[in-house]
Design an enzyme around this catalytic site. Structure first.
Site, mmCIF file in Angstrom:
data_model
loop_
_atom_site.group_PDB
_atom_site.id
_atom_site.type_symbol
_atom_site.label_atom_id
_atom_site.label_comp_id
_atom_site.label_asym_id
_atom_site.label_seq_id
_atom_site.Cartn_x
_atom_site.Cartn_y
_atom_site.Cartn_z
ATOM 1 N N HIS A 133 14.813 20.607 -16.190
ATOM 2 C CA HIS A 133 14.061 19.513 -15.555
ATOM 3 C C HIS A 133 13.478 18.537 -16.581
ATOM 4 O O HIS A 133 13.755 17.327 -16.500
ATOM 5 C CB HIS A 133 12.963 20.082 -14.656
ATOM 6 C CG HIS A 133 12.006 19.051 -14.135
ATOM 7 N ND1 HIS A 133 12.393 17.991 -13.343
ATOM 8 C CD2 HIS A 133 10.663 18.910 -14.326
ATOM 9 C CE1 HIS A 133 11.335 17.251 -13.050
ATOM 10 N NE2 HIS A 133 10.275 17.778 -13.644
ATOM 11 N N HIS B 221 5.843 16.806 -20.162
ATOM 12 C CA HIS B 221 5.003 16.412 -19.028
ATOM 13 C C HIS B 221 4.538 17.579 -18.151
ATOM 14 O O HIS B 221 3.508 17.493 -17.476
ATOM 15 C CB HIS B 221 5.708 15.362 -18.166
ATOM 16 C CG HIS B 221 6.745 15.907 -17.238
ATOM 17 N ND1 HIS B 221 8.038 16.153 -17.626
ATOM 18 C CD2 HIS B 221 6.674 16.267 -15.929
ATOM 19 C CE1 HIS B 221 8.728 16.628 -16.596
ATOM 20 N NE2 HIS B 221 7.933 16.707 -15.555
ATOM 21 N N ASP B 222 5.266 18.705 -18.133
ATOM 22 C CA ASP B 222 4.877 19.848 -17.302
ATOM 23 C C ASP B 222 4.273 20.998 -18.102
ATOM 24 O O ASP B 222 3.912 22.031 -17.524
ATOM 25 C CB ASP B 222 6.086 20.374 -16.522
ATOM 26 C CG ASP B 222 6.309 19.615 -15.226
ATOM 27 O OD1 ASP B 222 5.353 18.985 -14.734
ATOM 28 O OD2 ASP B 222 7.449 19.640 -14.712
ATOM 29 N N GLU C 208 0.551 21.799 -17.177
ATOM 30 C CA GLU C 208 0.430 22.234 -15.786
ATOM 31 C C GLU C 208 1.055 23.614 -15.556
ATOM 32 O O GLU C 208 0.543 24.402 -14.756
ATOM 33 C CB GLU C 208 1.095 21.206 -14.868
ATOM 34 C CG GLU C 208 0.902 21.462 -13.386
ATOM 35 C CD GLU C 208 1.423 20.321 -12.532
ATOM 36 O OE1 GLU C 208 1.744 20.578 -11.372
ATOM 37 O OE2 GLU C 208 1.515 19.190 -13.043
ATOM 38 N N ASP C 209 2.160 23.905 -16.258
ATOM 39 C CA ASP C 209 2.941 25.104 -15.919
ATOM 40 C C ASP C 209 3.020 26.166 -17.008
ATOM 41 O O ASP C 209 3.696 27.183 -16.829
ATOM 42 C CB ASP C 209 4.375 24.702 -15.536
ATOM 43 C CG ASP C 209 4.413 23.863 -14.272
ATOM 44 O OD1 ASP C 209 3.510 24.025 -13.433
ATOM 45 O OD2 ASP C 209 5.338 23.044 -14.127
ATOM 46 N N ASP D 153 10.362 11.884 -13.330
ATOM 47 C CA ASP D 153 10.009 13.221 -12.864
ATOM 48 C C ASP D 153 10.260 13.345 -11.363
ATOM 49 O O ASP D 153 10.874 14.308 -10.891
ATOM 50 C CB ASP D 153 8.535 13.476 -13.189
ATOM 51 C CG ASP D 153 8.025 14.784 -12.614
ATOM 52 O OD1 ASP D 153 8.765 15.782 -12.657
ATOM 53 O OD2 ASP D 153 6.880 14.805 -12.121
#
Length: 702
Positions: free
Chosen positions: A47, A71-72, A75-76, A136
């Site tokens: 991704h 970018h993630d 968050e992840d 995204d």
């Protein structure tokens, strides 16, 4: 997965990228997402890499692509924003943080609004983060089939409401069309399948027709020695659906579902090519648009013309230069690549919409209203007009003079009386004439009213009106609350020694201060019986509770509450008896609404306990210490209840009706109404309110 091979694949797309930094970032991201899988079963790392490839195709610089890869992570994974800052620098960390704060729509509308606000606050500093978010979302939409049906629809609705319009705002039309089609597929699968099937079945027929346009165009351009590239394409599924909905027709009744594009070398050639197109086929001049002379806010430039092509079918032709075509493909992103190639003033101008949204954030505390304003702010601006100073104001199609005034300045909207355009005076609810210069007419005595909310079409205007009305209601509630409170104290004759202190009052009624207490009382949020109970402890015991009960009984007629223009937003006229200003009335305090006014002899009042009634008296020129007479001449269609609607409209504005004369003749009603009013703003509000009534043809103030 090899970081070096992936870095080279990105450099193949954009050779100007920093290989070393890409390899470092990829190694970190691969490790951070190690073991994570997507709903599809694919490794999660695919991704962020797809996001990076999309950003590379937009020619974003290495910093943006690094942020896209990361970018993630916050968050992840276990890594924090602070750790990203230490490894990749402040700019990358801020970009990742701003994107991370965009929360899922199903986690609550308040959180969604809050994170959009934070995101947009950073956009003005580094607009490239929009490209990260769009890349995204685009990749996420491609894997939407692996999510639950409810999530598919929620994400698709958010995509249509915010992300596709956002792509349009940036001129990223390839993103816009793809996002719209993917969202439409999940929101309306049957309609999507029907259009897709039709396009597949008619693809050869459509291609043949496109060639019947391109072939003679090529011959014409070659004969005239105009160097150009001519292409044809079918329109996208969602845009076809929108055309079908707007025109109320079936797909086989649509002819303009494809467009021809002519790419030339320089601006002068655009207009030459336009002439050749019009030589071949008859144009529809009503559908000609020159976006070269007046570019769209997202920098898009092109000539658009619609002609009647072979077999009488409508064909849209777009003509632009190679540079314009590049901007059409990449939008503002073409100007953001490599630390901007726009001048500072040009960049600020093209990001005006972001600044407008940011400015309105504090004025729209309600999350639903803010998201509505955000959605509208991102929609295409198909109408435009000019201020007398030469500033272009772009607005959605169907916007009114009132919307234009608020778009120029909030204060101008609040004081707007109408507009002068090309020697004519237009009312505030008139649609803006596209391309004209608009001079807003204003008055210091003018002020908004609730009917304006239906006249205004844009969220900015509506929210500004609501904000003003809320402040006005609060101010008037304080005035009315003071009157009610002072009336109680007067009748109880509480001595100064026994007078309740501000602290005790605020504590008893859970108010922050006395103004807050008066406001709640004026709005009817504090029941009168609670006032009775509170004041009992301060009353003269020799008079007893019976004296307190007389407070709002018929014995208080000699000291009624004066009502008029200063309380107008809190006066609600009971439909059971239709009271008119000037007639004897009584009131009932209604929670959250203020005073409900009834005629003195209204049967409903007999069912209301005396302690819940208020003795009222209309403010007159005598007790208001100002006198103003007004005569209205009204012409209207003769229909049932037209006179009743006229009187109800006047009553809402607290004018006193002194005399009326109406006559019916030849299916027309002509009338005269003599009024006593308090100020010029009241007269103007009455006039506008009457003009909004169905069937009213003309209102003249004498």
């Amino acid at each position: 997965m090899n970081p070096e091979d992936t870095a080279l694949s990105l450099i193949d797309i954009n050779p100007k990228l920093d290989k070393g930094l890409l390899i470092k970032t990829l190694a970190f991201v691969i490790e951070a997402h190690k073991g994570q899988m997507r709903k599809s079963g694919a490794p999660y790392i695919r991704h962020p890499i797809e996001v990076a490839k999309t950003l590379a195709s937009l020619r974003m610089d290495t910093t943006v692509i690094v942020a896209g890869l990361l970018h993630d992570v916050v968050e992840d994974t276990k890594y924090s924003t602070e750790e990203i800052k230490e490894k990749f620098g402040t700019e990358v960390a801020e970009m990742v943080d701003s994107v991370t704060k965009i929360s899922d729509i199903q986690k609550g509308i308040d959180r969604t609004a809050k994170t959009f606000k934070k995101f947009l606050a950073y956009v003005s500093k580094r607009p490239q983060i929009i490209a990260i978010k769009l890349a995204d979302r685009l990749d996420n939409m491609h894997s939407l089939q692996y999510l639950a049906l409810e999530r598919q629809k929620a994400i698709s609705e958010e995509t249509l409401d915010f992300y596709a319009p956002l792509a349009h705002r940036l001129g990223l039309y390839s993103f816009k069309f793809e996002l719209e089609d993917l969202a439409f597929k999940y929101l309306h699968p049957e309609e999507y399948a029907a259009i897709e099937s039709h396009l597949e079945l008619t693809s050869k027929e459509r291609e043949d027709y496109i060639q019947s346009i391109i072939f003679p165009l090529n011959i014409k351009m070659n004969l005239e020695q105009l160097d150009c590239d001519i292409r044809g394409r079918s329109k996208h599924i969602y845009s076809i659906h929108e055309k079908m909905t707007a025109r109320g027709c079936k797909i086989d009744e649509l002819y303009d579902i494809f467009a021809i594009r002519i790419i030339v070398n320089q601006i002068a050639d655009c207009y030459v090519a336009l002439g050749y197109v019009h030589n071949l086929w008859m144009p529809l001049y009503s559908r000609f648009k020159d976006y070269i002379a007046i570019p769209k806010p997202n920098l898009y430039q092109s000539l658009h013309t619609t002609v009647i092509g072979p077999y009488g079918k409508l064909v849209e032709v777009q003509i632009r230069t190679k540079d314009m075509n590049e901007t059409a493909e990449y939008g503002m992103a073409a100007h953001w690549a490599y630390k901007f190639n726009l001048k500072k003033e040009e960049l600020e101008k093209n990001m005006d919409w972001v600044n407008a949204i940011t400015k309105m954030q504090n004025e729209i505390p309600n999350s639903t209203e803010f998201l509505g304003f955000l959605h509208e702010s991102l929609l295409p601006e198909d109408s435009y007009a000019w201020t007398p100073q030469g500033k272009k104001i772009s607005l959605p199609l169907g916007s009114t003079i009132l919307d234009f005034a608020f778009a120029v300045h909030t204060d101008l909207g609040i004081r707007c009386l109408g507009a002068r355009v090309a020697g004519k005076v237009l009312s505030i609810d008139a649609h803006i004439p596209i391309g004209e210069t608009i001079q807003i007419l204003q008055s210091d005595s003018q002020e908004p009213q609730e009917t304006w909310l239906s006249m205004a079409k844009t969220q900015k205007a509506q929210n500004s009106i609501r904000h003003w009305l809320r402040k006005a209601v609060a101010a008037q509630s304080v005035i009315l609350g003071k009157k009610i409170w002072q009336k109680e104290l007067h009748y109880l004759k509480i001595s100064k020694e026994n007078f309740p202190g501000d602290y005790d009052i605020c504590k008893a009624f859970n108010a922050q201060n006395m103004n807050s207490f008066y406001e709640s009382l004026g709005k009817g949020e504090i029941p009168l019986k609670d006032i009775f109970v509170f004041l009992k402890q301060y009353s003269d015991h020799s008079q007893g509770w019976s004296k307190l009960k007389l407070l709002f009984s018929s014995s208080d007629e000699d000291n009624p509450i004066i009502i008029g223009h200063n309380e107008r937003f809190l006066l609600n006229y009971a439909s059971c008896c239709n009271p008119v200003p000037g007639t004897p009335v009584k009131g009932i305090l209604k929670s959250g609404k203020g005073i409900e006014i009834h005629k003195e002899d209204c049967k409903i009042l007999s069912k209301i306990p005396q302690e819940q009634r208020l003795a009222l008296q209309w403010e007159t020129p005598e007790n208001a210490k100002r006198e103003r007479k007004c005569i209205l001449r009204i012409e209207a269609e003769d229909r049932v209840a037209i006179e009743k609607d006229i009187f109800n409209s006047i009553a809402k504005h607290n004018a006193i009706v002194k005399k009326t004369i109406f006559e019916n003749k030849e299916e027309r009603v002509k009338g005269r109404v003599d009024l006593l009013v308090f100020n010029s703003a009241q007269i103007k509000n009455i006039e506008q309110s009457l003009q909004a009534i169905v069937g009213i043809r003309k209102v003249t103030v004498l």
